[in-house]
Design a protein around this motif. Structure first.
Motif, PDB file in Angstrom:
ATOM      1  N   ALA A 182     -29.403  90.245  54.576  1.00  0.00           N
ATOM      2  CA  ALA A 182     -27.778  89.901  54.452  1.00  0.00           C
ATOM      3  C   ALA A 182     -27.693  91.672  54.167  1.00  0.00           C
ATOM      4  N   VAL A 183     -28.432  92.161  53.417  1.00  0.00           N
ATOM      5  CA  VAL A 183     -27.811  93.809  53.890  1.00  0.00           C
ATOM      6  C   VAL A 183     -28.093  94.813  55.353  1.00  0.00           C
ATOM      7  N   ALA A 184     -28.939  94.275  55.999  1.00  0.00           N
ATOM      8  CA  ALA A 184     -29.319  94.508  57.277  1.00  0.00           C
ATOM      9  C   ALA A 184     -28.383  94.469  58.335  1.00  0.00           C
ATOM     10  N   VAL A 185     -27.652  92.897  58.117  1.00  0.00           N
ATOM     11  CA  VAL A 185     -26.477  91.911  59.339  1.00  0.00           C
ATOM     12  C   VAL A 185     -25.299  92.675  58.468  1.00  0.00           C
ATOM     13  N   TYR A 186     -24.718  92.649  57.567  1.00  0.00           N
ATOM     14  CA  TYR A 186     -23.288  92.906  56.833  1.00  0.00           C
ATOM     15  C   TYR A 186     -23.288  93.713  58.148  1.00  0.00           C
ATOM     16  N   PRO A 187     -23.237  96.211  58.274  1.00  0.00           N
ATOM     17  CA  PRO A 187     -23.018  96.770  58.506  1.00  0.00           C
ATOM     18  C   PRO A 187     -23.256  96.560  59.752  1.00  0.00           C
ATOM     19  N   LEU A 188     -23.853  95.959  60.831  1.00  0.00           N
ATOM     20  CA  LEU A 188     -23.578  95.154  62.422  1.00  0.00           C
ATOM     21  C   LEU A 188     -22.475  94.974  62.771  1.00  0.00           C
ATOM     22  N   ALA A 189     -21.986  93.613  61.346  1.00  0.00           N
ATOM     23  CA  ALA A 189     -20.743  92.596  61.602  1.00  0.00           C
ATOM     24  C   ALA A 189     -19.357  93.478  61.459  1.00  0.00           C
ATOM     25  N   PHE A 190     -20.050  94.404  60.142  1.00  0.00           N
ATOM     26  CA  PHE A 190     -18.414  94.674  59.590  1.00  0.00           C
ATOM     27  C   PHE A 190     -17.659  95.472  60.780  1.00  0.00           C
ATOM     28  N   TYR A 191     -18.972  96.799  60.752  1.00  0.00           N
ATOM     29  CA  TYR A 191     -18.575  97.677  61.751  1.00  0.00           C
ATOM     30  C   TYR A 191     -17.767  97.829  63.201  1.00  0.00           C
ATOM     31  N   ALA A 192     -18.921  96.551  63.223  1.00  0.00           N
ATOM     32  CA  ALA A 192     -18.046  96.300  64.991  1.00  0.00           C
ATOM     33  C   ALA A 192     -16.845  95.325  64.701  1.00  0.00           C
ATOM     34  N   SER A 193     -16.598  94.594  63.738  1.00  0.00           N
ATOM     35  CA  SER A 193     -15.360  93.881  63.932  1.00  0.00           C
ATOM     36  C   SER A 193     -14.338  94.722  63.660  1.00  0.00           C
ATOM     37  N   MET A 194     -14.060  96.467  62.784  1.00  0.00           N
ATOM     38  CA  MET A 194     -13.344  97.340  63.161  1.00  0.00           C
ATOM     39  C   MET A 194     -13.321  97.826  64.162  1.00  0.00           C
ATOM     40  N   ARG A 195     -14.052  97.919  64.945  1.00  0.00           N
ATOM     41  CA  ARG A 195     -14.232  98.675  66.626  1.00  0.00           C
ATOM     42  C   ARG A 195     -13.346  97.324  67.551  1.00  0.00           C
ATOM     43  N   LEU A 196     -14.025  96.117  66.973  1.00  0.00           N
ATOM     44  CA  LEU A 196     -13.108  95.723  68.450  1.00  0.00           C
ATOM     45  C   LEU A 196     -11.545  94.516  67.634  1.00  0.00           C
ATOM     46  N   ALA A 197     -11.334  95.131  66.226  1.00  0.00           N
ATOM     47  CA  ALA A 197      -9.925  94.664  65.741  1.00  0.00           C
ATOM     48  C   ALA A 197      -9.195  95.628  65.067  1.00  0.00           C
ATOM     49  N   GLY A 198      -9.355  96.443  64.946  1.00  0.00           N
ATOM     50  CA  GLY A 198      -9.013  97.596  64.502  1.00  0.00           C
ATOM     51  C   GLY A 198      -9.250  97.932  63.149  1.00  0.00           C
ATOM     52  N   VAL A 199      -9.362  99.022  62.329  1.00  0.00           N
ATOM     53  CA  VAL A 199      -9.720  99.287  60.607  1.00  0.00           C
ATOM     54  C   VAL A 199      -9.284  98.748  60.417  1.00  0.00           C
ATOM     55  N   THR A 200      -7.916  98.163  59.776  1.00  0.00           N
ATOM     56  CA  THR A 200      -7.489  97.631  58.641  1.00  0.00           C
ATOM     57  C   THR A 200      -7.921  95.909  59.561  1.00  0.00           C
ATOM     58  N   ILE A 201      -7.483  95.165  60.126  1.00  0.00           N
ATOM     59  CA  ILE A 201      -7.855  93.695  60.375  1.00  0.00           C
ATOM     60  C   ILE A 201      -9.638  93.596  60.757  1.00  0.00           C
ATOM     61  N   GLY A 202     -10.029  94.130  60.669  1.00  0.00           N
ATOM     62  CA  GLY A 202     -11.488  94.185  60.052  1.00  0.00           C
ATOM     63  C   GLY A 202     -11.886  94.293  58.812  1.00  0.00           C
ATOM     64  N   THR A 203     -11.572  95.760  58.432  1.00  0.00           N
ATOM     65  CA  THR A 203     -12.056  95.639  57.078  1.00  0.00           C
ATOM     66  C   THR A 203     -11.355  94.231  55.692  1.00  0.00           C
ATOM     67  N   VAL A 204      -9.504  93.856  56.527  1.00  0.00           N
ATOM     68  CA  VAL A 204      -9.523  93.190  55.595  1.00  0.00           C
ATOM     69  C   VAL A 204      -9.905  92.009  55.592  1.00  0.00           C
ATOM     70  N   VAL A 205     -10.174  91.346  57.047  1.00  0.00           N
ATOM     71  CA  VAL A 205     -10.844  90.429  57.134  1.00  0.00           C
ATOM     72  C   VAL A 205     -12.720  89.952  56.706  1.00  0.00           C
ATOM     73  N   THR A 206     -12.949  90.642  56.600  1.00  0.00           N
ATOM     74  CA  THR A 206     -14.831  91.255  56.082  1.00  0.00           C
ATOM     75  C   THR A 206     -14.498  91.348  54.266  1.00  0.00           C
ATOM     76  N   ILE A 207     -13.155  91.737  53.503  1.00  0.00           N
ATOM     77  CA  ILE A 207     -13.690  91.765  52.576  1.00  0.00           C
ATOM     78  C   ILE A 207     -12.725  91.180  52.035  1.00  0.00           C
ATOM     79  N   GLY A 208     -11.720  90.692  52.577  1.00  0.00           N
ATOM     80  CA  GLY A 208     -11.057  89.032  51.444  1.00  0.00           C
ATOM     81  C   GLY A 208     -11.455  88.240  51.684  1.00  0.00           C
ATOM     82  N   SER A 209     -12.210  88.003  52.585  1.00  0.00           N
ATOM     83  CA  SER A 209     -13.675  86.838  52.896  1.00  0.00           C
ATOM     84  C   SER A 209     -14.488  86.795  51.721  1.00  0.00           C
ATOM     85  N   ALA A 210     -14.327  87.891  50.969  1.00  0.00           N
ATOM     86  CA  ALA A 210     -15.762  88.055  50.538  1.00  0.00           C
ATOM     87  C   ALA A 210     -16.175  86.989  49.391  1.00  0.00           C
TER      88      ALA A 210
END
Length: 324
Positions: A80-108
């Protein structure tokens, strides 16, 4: 204040500090735009994880038999530790810093509570549920406000932008799940008697090792300039190493669902830094979302008022039957 309350307070503060420094990662990544998301994630979590393992090296060696007995939790957390940053930073690059962060952290928090409910059979308190729903409402407002601002600015290529945002949201949900999962496995190791430094060091050490091939394949841009290298060093040392050391200290004192709920402050920090440093704008709805997230933190972390305890009735002196 008793020892339990003091420990819980320290746990809340430790997780809060971790969330504050994590909130700087999206803005820091913007200073190395030529470095890919996979490289950013592998350097940050991979090198930071290996540093945690080195810090706890002696403890890990002493606890190797206990770690072997709990290898399922350990391996699950490491993956899970290995998958998390790959998904998180790709999410921020595709959807933007704010959207990527709020979706990742907000769903946790909700995913973390679901994991605890399924595997630990824990009951969710009405107070936690109210706090979590308030926080989720806040991150949804942040997400919608940021998305609306982007749509208003971008007319050409709107379809491609929409597809990228959808893909980013999907990756953010994967990031949120893996974040919740390794938080749960690490706390599970601690509840089985392992020290927080050992549990986090072993878990993140495995994740770091798994990320090293990714860094080797994608990390060349870090060597092209001092600016890129500085970003990688900062990400590994401050948010990922120091931040997760504090997060581990917090997990040893509070449940994973509470820890992930407190970390909802991370998107707020990310949004504010995006405004102050990157130059993004946050509409009024976004500020309302910030307020709801802060309210969420107040709901789940402030001590509840205790009801006064009534003195027990004096014991009956009669030898006859007790009346009920």
């Amino acid at each position: 204040m008793n020892n339990t309350s003091r420990d819980q307070g320290l746990g809340v503060l430790a997780v809060l500090f971790a969330a504050l420094v994590w909130g700087t990662t999206g803005t820091a990544a913007t200073f190395a735009p030529e470095v890919g998301a996979a490289a950013i994630g592998a350097a940050a979590m991979g090198l930071g994880g290996l540093l945690q393992a080195l810090r706890a090296g002696r403890g890990i060696l002493r606890a190797r038999h206990d770690l072997a007995r709990n290898r399922v939790l350990l391996i699950l957390g490491g993956v899970a530790v290995a998958v998390y940053p790959l998904a998180f930073y790709a999410s921020m690059r595709l959807a933007g810093v704010t959207i990527g962060t709020v979706v990742t952290i907000g769903s946790a928090p909700l995913l973390s509570a679901l994991i605890e409910r399924i595997f630990d059979r824990t009951r969710l308190s009405p107070r936690w549920l109210a706090g979590a729903l308030t926080g989720v409402a806040g991150i949804l407002l942040l997400c919608l406000a940021e998305g609306g601002a982007e749509v208003g600015v971008t007319e050409v290529g709107a379809s491609d932008t929409g597809d990228a945002v959808i893909a980013g949201i999907g990756l953010g949900l994967i990031g949120g799940f893996t974040y919740a999962l390794y938080s749960w496995t690490a706390r599970g190791l601690m509840l089985r008697g392992l020290r927080s430094s050992v549990a986090m060091g072993a878990t993140f050490g495995i994740g770091g090792l798994l990320l090293m091939p990714v860094l080797a394949m994608t990390g060349a841009p870090f060597l092209t300039s001092w600016g890129n290298a500085t970003v990688g060093i900062y990400m590994a040392l401050v948010p990922m190493f120091l931040g997760y050391v504090c997060f581990g200290l917090g997990l040893a004192r509070i449940p994973a669902s509470l820890a992930t709920t407190i970390s909802l402050i991370e998107p707020v920090v990310a949004a504010i830094l995006a405004i102050l440093v990157v130059g993004e704008r946050l509409p009024p709805a976004g500020w309302a979302g910030v307020g709801l997230v802060i309210a969420c933190l107040a709901i789940v972390t402030l001590p509840a008022r205790r009801r006064p305890v009534r003195p027990a009735a004096p014991a009956a002196t009669s030898s006859g039957p007790e009346l009920r």
